[in-house]
Design a protein around this motif. Structure first.
Motif, PDB file in Angstrom:
ATOM      1  N   UNK A  56       0.886  -1.412  -0.040  1.00 41.39           N
ATOM      2  CA  UNK A  56       0.013  -0.164  -0.001  1.00 41.39           C
ATOM      3  C   UNK A  56       0.810   1.179  -0.077  1.00 41.39           C
ATOM      4  N   UNK A  57       2.214   1.349   0.723  1.00 42.12           N
ATOM      5  CA  UNK A  57       2.976   2.245   0.739  1.00 42.12           C
ATOM      6  C   UNK A  57       3.431   2.651  -0.413  1.00 42.12           C
ATOM      7  N   UNK A  58       3.873   1.502  -1.331  1.00 40.29           N
ATOM      8  CA  UNK A  58       4.483   1.383  -2.726  1.00 40.29           C
ATOM      9  C   UNK A  58       3.024   2.151  -3.513  1.00 40.29           C
ATOM     10  N   UNK A  59       2.160   1.689  -3.410  1.00 38.69           N
ATOM     11  CA  UNK A  59       0.851   2.111  -4.213  1.00 38.69           C
ATOM     12  C   UNK A  59       0.736   3.809  -4.034  1.00 38.69           C
ATOM     13  N   UNK A  60       0.890   4.236  -2.775  1.00 40.68           N
ATOM     14  CA  UNK A  60       0.795   5.610  -2.258  1.00 40.68           C
ATOM     15  C   UNK A  60       1.825   6.581  -3.081  1.00 40.68           C
ATOM     16  N   UNK A  78       5.005  -7.825 -11.148  1.00 41.95           N
ATOM     17  CA  UNK A  78       6.411  -8.490 -11.216  1.00 41.95           C
ATOM     18  C   UNK A  78       6.879  -8.687  -9.753  1.00 41.95           C
ATOM     19  N   UNK A  79       6.073  -8.357  -8.852  1.00 44.47           N
ATOM     20  CA  UNK A  79       6.468  -8.537  -7.457  1.00 44.47           C
ATOM     21  C   UNK A  79       5.954  -9.808  -6.759  1.00 44.47           C
ATOM     22  N   UNK A  80       6.591 -10.504  -5.929  1.00 50.43           N
ATOM     23  CA  UNK A  80       5.848 -11.953  -5.438  1.00 50.43           C
ATOM     24  C   UNK A  80       4.815 -11.355  -4.530  1.00 50.43           C
ATOM     25  N   UNK A  81       3.892 -12.342  -4.372  1.00 47.66           N
ATOM     26  CA  UNK A  81       2.788 -11.927  -3.487  1.00 47.66           C
ATOM     27  C   UNK A  81       3.062 -12.563  -2.245  1.00 47.66           C
ATOM     28  N   UNK A  86      10.759  -5.323  -1.671  1.00 49.88           N
ATOM     29  CA  UNK A  86      11.888  -5.131  -0.998  1.00 49.88           C
ATOM     30  C   UNK A  86      12.783  -4.088  -1.751  1.00 49.88           C
ATOM     31  N   UNK A  87      13.741  -3.338  -1.112  1.00 49.92           N
ATOM     32  CA  UNK A  87      14.762  -2.281  -1.627  1.00 49.92           C
ATOM     33  C   UNK A  87      14.932  -2.697  -2.967  1.00 49.92           C
ATOM     34  N   UNK A  91      13.869  -0.483  -6.374  1.00 50.65           N
ATOM     35  CA  UNK A  91      14.777   0.149  -7.161  1.00 50.65           C
ATOM     36  C   UNK A  91      14.414  -0.253  -8.818  1.00 50.65           C
ATOM     37  N   UNK A  92      13.938  -1.243  -8.903  1.00 50.61           N
ATOM     38  CA  UNK A  92      13.429  -1.740 -10.344  1.00 50.61           C
ATOM     39  C   UNK A  92      12.376  -0.760 -10.526  1.00 50.61           C
ATOM     40  N   UNK A  93      11.398  -0.711  -9.902  1.00 51.98           N
ATOM     41  CA  UNK A  93      10.141   0.064 -10.093  1.00 51.98           C
ATOM     42  C   UNK A  93      10.502   1.598 -10.338  1.00 51.98           C
ATOM     43  N   UNK A  94      11.136   2.085  -9.358  1.00 54.98           N
ATOM     44  CA  UNK A  94      11.643   3.454  -9.427  1.00 54.98           C
ATOM     45  C   UNK A  94      12.554   3.905 -10.626  1.00 54.98           C
TER      46      UNK A  94
END
Length: 150
Positions: A56-60, A78-81, A86-87, A91-94
């Motif tokens: 949720x923090x990532x979404x926001x 792409x993230x595991x459920x 993780x950091x 990094x990949x998403x950012x």
């Protein structure tokens, strides 16, 4: 710090809302869009794994950057459920979103710079209008209103 017995404790939607600062309705919406997942208990109530807080923090953060929810959803695939992002995941998403932000900044800078040359003209079809009719390309299409495709 989380106690050992609470590490695997699932959270209610109210607990997730309180901990994340996101409304219950928003959490339900995120779930309906596949951005987060819950399980149902015997009483058919939603229960979330603790990892959902980081998701949720990532979404926001992504929303604050102006990333559309559809793109956020694609990125989250792409993230595991079974664990919190993780950091390294961030990094990949950012890096991907950074490129998109740089492109948007460049486009907005060009728009701002062109706007400075247009302020006060009051006419969006003059030859000098850098926003809607650069180089009077619309005048070449003959009389009447013409609009460039954006």
């Amino acid at each position: 710090m989380i106690s050992r017995e609470n590490v695997h404790k699932q959270l209610t939607v109210g607990e997730v809302a309180a901990r994340s600062g996101v409304a219950v309705t928003a959490l339900h919406f995120y779930e309906s869009k596949g951005l987060i997942k819950s399980q149902r208990n015997a009483g058919n109530q939603r229960r979330y794994p603790r990892e959902v807080l980081r998701r949720v923090a990532l979404i926001k953060v992504a929303q604050r950057l102006g990333i559309p929810l559809a793109e956020i959803g694609e990125a989250l695939k792409i993230l595991p459920d079974d664990r919190a992002p993780s950091a390294a995941d961030w990094k990949i998403l950012s890096q991907q979103w950074r490129r998109e932000l740089d492109e948007r900044i460049e486009q907005l800078t060009l728009l701002r710079d062109r706007l400075n040359g247009c302020i006060g003209c009051g006419c969006l079809s003059m030859e000098a209008c850098p926003l809607r009719n650069q180089g009077d390309v619309l005048g070449e299409q003959g009389p009447g209103p013409h609009f460039p495709e954006d």
